[in-house]
Motif scaffolding. Structure first.
Motif, PDB file in Angstrom:
ATOM      1  N   TYR A 151      -3.142 -46.271  -6.910  1.00  0.00           N
ATOM      2  CA  TYR A 151      -2.992 -44.815  -6.820  1.00  0.00           C
ATOM      3  C   TYR A 151      -4.279 -44.168  -6.323  1.00  0.00           C
ATOM      4  O   TYR A 151      -4.743 -43.170  -6.862  1.00  0.00           O
ATOM      5  CB  TYR A 151      -2.557 -44.226  -8.173  1.00  0.00           C
ATOM      6  CG  TYR A 151      -1.146 -44.600  -8.557  1.00  0.00           C
ATOM      7  CD1 TYR A 151      -0.064 -43.929  -8.011  1.00  0.00           C
ATOM      8  CD2 TYR A 151      -0.888 -45.635  -9.460  1.00  0.00           C
ATOM      9  CE1 TYR A 151       1.235 -44.269  -8.353  1.00  0.00           C
ATOM     10  CE2 TYR A 151       0.413 -45.983  -9.803  1.00  0.00           C
ATOM     11  CZ  TYR A 151       1.464 -45.301  -9.250  1.00  0.00           C
ATOM     12  OH  TYR A 151       2.756 -45.632  -9.579  1.00  0.00           O
ATOM     13  N   GLY A 152      -4.860 -44.777  -5.301  1.00  0.00           N
ATOM     14  CA  GLY A 152      -6.067 -44.214  -4.699  1.00  0.00           C
ATOM     15  C   GLY A 152      -5.734 -43.027  -3.802  1.00  0.00           C
ATOM     16  O   GLY A 152      -4.586 -42.553  -3.764  1.00  0.00           O
ATOM     17  N   VAL A 153      -6.734 -42.565  -3.050  1.00  0.00           N
ATOM     18  CA  VAL A 153      -6.509 -41.363  -2.240  1.00  0.00           C
ATOM     19  C   VAL A 153      -5.669 -41.595  -0.989  1.00  0.00           C
ATOM     20  O   VAL A 153      -5.377 -40.653  -0.256  1.00  0.00           O
ATOM     21  CB  VAL A 153      -7.839 -40.675  -1.821  1.00  0.00           C
ATOM     22  CG1 VAL A 153      -8.440 -39.942  -3.005  1.00  0.00           C
ATOM     23  CG2 VAL A 153      -8.792 -41.662  -1.205  1.00  0.00           C
ATOM     24  N   THR A 154      -5.232 -42.832  -0.759  1.00  0.00           N
ATOM     25  CA  THR A 154      -4.258 -43.036   0.325  1.00  0.00           C
ATOM     26  C   THR A 154      -2.825 -42.920  -0.194  1.00  0.00           C
ATOM     27  O   THR A 154      -1.889 -43.008   0.587  1.00  0.00           O
ATOM     28  CB  THR A 154      -4.425 -44.424   0.968  1.00  0.00           C
ATOM     29  OG1 THR A 154      -4.279 -45.423  -0.048  1.00  0.00           O
ATOM     30  CG2 THR A 154      -5.810 -44.555   1.606  1.00  0.00           C
ATOM     31  N   ASN A 155      -2.678 -42.726  -1.481  1.00  0.00           N
ATOM     32  CA  ASN A 155      -1.341 -42.649  -2.052  1.00  0.00           C
ATOM     33  C   ASN A 155      -0.986 -41.199  -2.395  1.00  0.00           C
ATOM     34  O   ASN A 155      -0.308 -40.535  -1.652  1.00  0.00           O
ATOM     35  CB  ASN A 155      -1.267 -43.572  -3.278  1.00  0.00           C
ATOM     36  CG  ASN A 155       0.152 -43.779  -3.792  1.00  0.00           C
ATOM     37  OD1 ASN A 155       1.071 -43.040  -3.434  1.00  0.00           O
ATOM     38  ND2 ASN A 155       0.340 -44.764  -4.644  1.00  0.00           N
ATOM     39  N   LEU A 177       3.192 -43.416   3.423  1.00  0.00           N
ATOM     40  CA  LEU A 177       3.906 -44.651   3.771  1.00  0.00           C
ATOM     41  C   LEU A 177       3.798 -44.985   5.257  1.00  0.00           C
ATOM     42  O   LEU A 177       4.552 -45.822   5.769  1.00  0.00           O
ATOM     43  CB  LEU A 177       5.384 -44.532   3.350  1.00  0.00           C
ATOM     44  CG  LEU A 177       5.590 -44.425   1.830  1.00  0.00           C
ATOM     45  CD1 LEU A 177       7.030 -44.045   1.507  1.00  0.00           C
ATOM     46  CD2 LEU A 177       5.221 -45.741   1.138  1.00  0.00           C
ATOM     47  N   ALA A 178       2.843 -44.348   5.929  1.00  0.00           N
ATOM     48  CA  ALA A 178       2.711 -44.547   7.384  1.00  0.00           C
ATOM     49  C   ALA A 178       2.560 -46.018   7.753  1.00  0.00           C
ATOM     50  O   ALA A 178       3.051 -46.461   8.797  1.00  0.00           O
ATOM     51  CB  ALA A 178       1.541 -43.736   7.920  1.00  0.00           C
ATOM     52  N   ASP A 179       1.896 -46.797   6.885  1.00  0.00           N
ATOM     53  CA  ASP A 179       1.681 -48.215   7.188  1.00  0.00           C
ATOM     54  C   ASP A 179       2.819 -49.106   6.708  1.00  0.00           C
ATOM     55  O   ASP A 179       2.742 -50.332   6.850  1.00  0.00           O
ATOM     56  CB  ASP A 179       0.362 -48.677   6.561  1.00  0.00           C
ATOM     57  CG  ASP A 179      -0.827 -48.009   7.229  1.00  0.00           C
ATOM     58  OD1 ASP A 179      -1.243 -48.494   8.298  1.00  0.00           O
ATOM     59  OD2 ASP A 179      -1.298 -46.970   6.720  1.00  0.00           O
ATOM     60  N   ALA A 180       3.819 -48.506   6.116  1.00  0.00           N
ATOM     61  CA  ALA A 180       4.918 -49.302   5.541  1.00  0.00           C
ATOM     62  C   ALA A 180       6.130 -49.388   6.451  1.00  0.00           C
ATOM     63  O   ALA A 180       7.072 -50.132   6.161  1.00  0.00           O
ATOM     64  CB  ALA A 180       5.324 -48.716   4.184  1.00  0.00           C
ATOM     65  N   GLY A 199      -0.519 -50.202   2.303  1.00  0.00           N
ATOM     66  CA  GLY A 199      -1.291 -49.004   2.612  1.00  0.00           C
ATOM     67  C   GLY A 199      -2.216 -49.298   3.779  1.00  0.00           C
ATOM     68  O   GLY A 199      -2.123 -50.352   4.411  1.00  0.00           O
ATOM     69  N   PRO A 200      -3.124 -48.384   4.088  1.00  0.00           N
ATOM     70  CA  PRO A 200      -4.036 -48.617   5.204  1.00  0.00           C
ATOM     71  C   PRO A 200      -5.011 -49.759   4.925  1.00  0.00           C
ATOM     72  O   PRO A 200      -5.341 -50.033   3.762  1.00  0.00           O
ATOM     73  CB  PRO A 200      -4.792 -47.286   5.341  1.00  0.00           C
ATOM     74  CG  PRO A 200      -4.411 -46.453   4.184  1.00  0.00           C
ATOM     75  CD  PRO A 200      -3.299 -47.085   3.442  1.00  0.00           C
ATOM     76  N   ASP A 201      -5.465 -50.433   5.976  1.00  0.00           N
ATOM     77  CA  ASP A 201      -6.543 -51.423   5.888  1.00  0.00           C
ATOM     78  C   ASP A 201      -6.260 -52.525   4.883  1.00  0.00           C
ATOM     79  O   ASP A 201      -7.152 -52.934   4.122  1.00  0.00           O
ATOM     80  CB  ASP A 201      -7.867 -50.739   5.517  1.00  0.00           C
ATOM     81  CG  ASP A 201      -8.175 -49.578   6.460  1.00  0.00           C
ATOM     82  OD1 ASP A 201      -7.920 -49.733   7.678  1.00  0.00           O
ATOM     83  OD2 ASP A 201      -8.638 -48.526   5.980  1.00  0.00           O
ATOM     84  N   GLY A 202      -5.017 -52.992   4.845  1.00  0.00           N
ATOM     85  CA  GLY A 202      -4.701 -54.114   3.979  1.00  0.00           C
ATOM     86  C   GLY A 202      -4.596 -53.771   2.496  1.00  0.00           C
ATOM     87  O   GLY A 202      -4.428 -54.664   1.662  1.00  0.00           O
ATOM     88  N   THR A 203      -4.659 -52.498   2.172  1.00  0.00           N
ATOM     89  CA  THR A 203      -4.520 -52.110   0.766  1.00  0.00           C
ATOM     90  C   THR A 203      -3.043 -52.041   0.394  1.00  0.00           C
ATOM     91  O   THR A 203      -2.158 -52.144   1.247  1.00  0.00           O
ATOM     92  CB  THR A 203      -5.176 -50.747   0.516  1.00  0.00           C
ATOM     93  OG1 THR A 203      -4.549 -49.775   1.371  1.00  0.00           O
ATOM     94  CG2 THR A 203      -6.662 -50.793   0.809  1.00  0.00           C
ATOM     95  N   THR A 204      -2.809 -51.875  -0.884  1.00  0.00           N
ATOM     96  CA  THR A 204      -1.441 -51.760  -1.395  1.00  0.00           C
ATOM     97  C   THR A 204      -1.335 -50.481  -2.213  1.00  0.00           C
ATOM     98  O   THR A 204      -2.221 -50.188  -3.019  1.00  0.00           O
ATOM     99  CB  THR A 204      -1.118 -52.971  -2.294  1.00  0.00           C
ATOM    100  OG1 THR A 204      -1.134 -54.149  -1.473  1.00  0.00           O
ATOM    101  CG2 THR A 204       0.238 -52.831  -2.952  1.00  0.00           C
ATOM    102  N   ILE A 205      -0.277 -49.741  -1.980  1.00  0.00           N
ATOM    103  CA  ILE A 205      -0.042 -48.579  -2.828  1.00  0.00           C
ATOM    104  C   ILE A 205       1.180 -48.831  -3.692  1.00  0.00           C
ATOM    105  O   ILE A 205       2.039 -49.655  -3.366  1.00  0.00           O
ATOM    106  CB  ILE A 205       0.119 -47.277  -2.018  1.00  0.00           C
ATOM    107  CG1 ILE A 205       1.407 -47.296  -1.186  1.00  0.00           C
ATOM    108  CG2 ILE A 205      -1.104 -47.023  -1.129  1.00  0.00           C
ATOM    109  CD1 ILE A 205       1.719 -45.953  -0.552  1.00  0.00           C
TER     110      ILE A 205
END
Lengths: 398, 398
Positions: B12-16, B257-260, B379-385
């Motif tokens: 639940y970081g700032v990309t979520n 969800l742009a990367d999903a 998420g972006p850059d290989g992260t997971t949301i």
């Protein structure tokens, strides 16, 4: 008897008094009751302390008023009858009467959930024979379960709203195609409007119908038979119905229909305990369907197999909650005779037996057609009251 | 990167930054976004002029904010990211962070109409084999029409709400009987929440999905299989579903969800023109179903046959209007393997192949059982949301 000009002897006399929402010119939308060819401005009446309803009559929909419950519904109605009957109130009330032709009638309530039942044995049997020839006309569950499904609340529109012919998929011998429906139909129905909500997990007993249901509207559940036939298995009607459902602008309160309750048809086999209503009563509403001004059918609501009280008990037996503004409709009202059916599917037997309308042979709806459904019911002392009509004209597909 | 304690590296970081509605103590319900294990009070942020959203963040539901449209959704999100990322804002914003464990999460939006689709080929095929053995697993319309139906909007409840076992009719060899459901099931689904409405008569093009859809929720479409099996012909599921539908408290905005988005399965035969989305994209959401804390299935959303954009285009091809707060769900998400199915009907093959849960053999839900559906996405850059979970516990029938 009322002092309102022309209202005595009219089907909208003081024994009727249906509720609606109207707008005049640039005034805000407000609640009124119809009496004769006038609308009594109830927002104005409450503002002048002529009627007391906790401020609910000053709103642009009936929802807050419907949420008050039966004691308030009855006391407000009694007060309105008094205001319109007693000459002593005439000078205060007469300025609040607006000629009907000066107002625009709006959707009278905000629809919460919309459910459509399937309660006419003749209709279900006719549809079964037309859609599933050679198989039993009624499915095995029909006399046990008041069959119903959820429709689209967001496309419930008020009488008079034009209906755009829907586009969608239909089956052809060459495979599916997409285009304007070529089998656009009506369904003449009676709808019940919930006022008092219930909590999730609770059931509404079959005998508590009148504590929850505020009143009755006429419904035209426009149906695109070609779209419906291709989409409906296995999850039921969807786009064949969801483009528009028209309701009358006037909500007839149950209190106005006290003389219209009649014994409903016997049910055999016996129904499940939660559906056991005593007495088992339907409503003697006499519908009429006009196609471009010609009366083509007179569906009798008194013959419906499932009663509105049974439908409400069924709807909630699983703990589903009710909200103020829930609308549940009877399903197409069809009697035993061809002249008593509530859909053109039945009237023309699946389009195979055209009828004459305006001198031409017709099966389903053409662009520009207008359909009007009206109804009457017995009132007190041998009088007749009218339910507000529901009408709509078909516009070409976009 | 954010200055919020513990949020970096969290799902639940700032990309979520999913949106929800919360209440703390006796304060009024208000809108917030989740960041790490905190909720940022957006009503407070807007009141302090830290975010501008036309006053829509000061409301008790997301509806007014969702009605603003994509440009505002995106600008508000960018501003929130800035507030949470830039140390310069910390002193003003930190007092608006509320620990998650101090708040009660409420239903995040007022549901207008609720539609449930049936978009997993594996699920439709499994159900066909279980309910209609010996017949083709898929009906002839399934690969042409995104099959769907309307559900009950009034019984959509927020994650955590207990679910009372429904009572209803079911068939037995001795005839129908009424009682608590004995085949209570789940359906793990993904729901799409409409922000921007459309007019009646209009169609939403398949490419306009992102202009109308605000975000995504997880859905548990609780299902009483015995009630459903007896009632569903010919008009579809009704009481077998209408007692409760649970949604996650958090609405994940599409922007998160742009990367999903990933290519969806090829469709053969070709679909009708109005369903032709280019590119044809699904969402790589990885669901997990926990039954009393044990993970029993991992349904893959990326394999769904019909995409959310196709579903929206289909829903409106007949001119049905959209309202802010409309919710449409995917239907049960099931993959090809037994460990990827989104219902216990499939997991236990109609109850004939029990599974071990908590050391015991189980088929359908027992009273006291808890089911939790969660999901992650790239998420972006290989992260997971993470998407907000949807959970519920079964209470005994009344």
């Amino acid at each position: 008897m009322t002092w309102v000009d022309g209202a005595n002897g009219s089907p909208y006399g003081v024994t009727n008094l249906p509720y609606g929402v109207f707008r005049r010119g640039t005034d805000a939308a407000r609640i009124g009751v119809r009496v004769g060819d006038f609308v009594l401005d109830l927002a104005g009446a409450e503002a002048a302390d002529l009627v007391l309803a906790a401020g609910a009559l000053g709103r642009p929909t009936l929802n807050d008023f419907m949420a008050l419950g039966r004691p308030q519904w009855t006391s407000v109605r009694q007060r309105i009858i008094e205001l319109l009957s007693d000459e002593a109130h005439r000078s205060a009330v007469e300025p609040l009467l607006v000629p009907l032709h000066e107002v625009e009638l709006l959707l009278p309530f905000e629809v919460a959930d919309y459910v459509d039942f399937y309660s006419s044995e003749q209709h279900a049997s006719n549809v079964g024979q037309i859609f599933r020839p050679g198989q039993p006309a009624l499915l095995p569950n029909w006399k046990h379960v008041p069959i119903g499904y959820h429709g689209r609340a967001g496309t419930v529109v008020v009488s008079g709203t034009p209906v755009t012919r829907p586009t969608g998929q239909r089956a052809t011998p060459q495979g599916p195609t997409t285009g304007p429906s070529v089998r656009l139909d009506i369904e003449a129905e009676v709808g019940f409007v919930v006022g008092v909500p219930s909590a999730i997990g609770d059931r509404v007993a079959v005998d508590d119908f009148a504590d929850h249901v505020f009143g009755v509207v006429l419904v035209n559940d426009w149906s695109a038979r070609d779209i419906q036939a291709w989409e409906y298995q296995p999850l039921g009607p969807f786009l064949g119905k969801s483009f528009a459902t028209s309701v009358s602008a006037w909500v007839t309160p149950l209190d106005a229909l006290a003389d219209a309750f009649v014994p409903a048809p016997d049910q055999d086999p016996p129904v499940q305990e939660y559906l056991h209503d005593t007495p088992h009563l339907g409503l003697d509403l006499r519908l009429a369907v006009e196609w471009n001004g010609e009366r083509v059918a007179e569906p009798p609501f008194a013959g419906m197999y499932w009663t509105p009280a049974q439908q409400l008990a069924h709807l909630t037996v699983n703990g589903a909650s009710l909200r103020t503004g829930d609308l549940y409709a009877s399903g197409t009202v069809s009697g035993a005779e061809r002249g008593q059916v509530g859909s053109f599917l039945e009237l023309t037997w699946g389009g195979t037996e055209p009828v004459k309308v305006g001198g031409a042979e017709r099966t389903f709806l053409e662009d520009g057609d207008t359909v009007t459904i009206s109804a009457t019911a017995p009132g007190p002392d041998g009088t007749t009251i009218a339910l507000g009509e529901v009408t709509g004209t078909v516009r070409p597909a976009r």
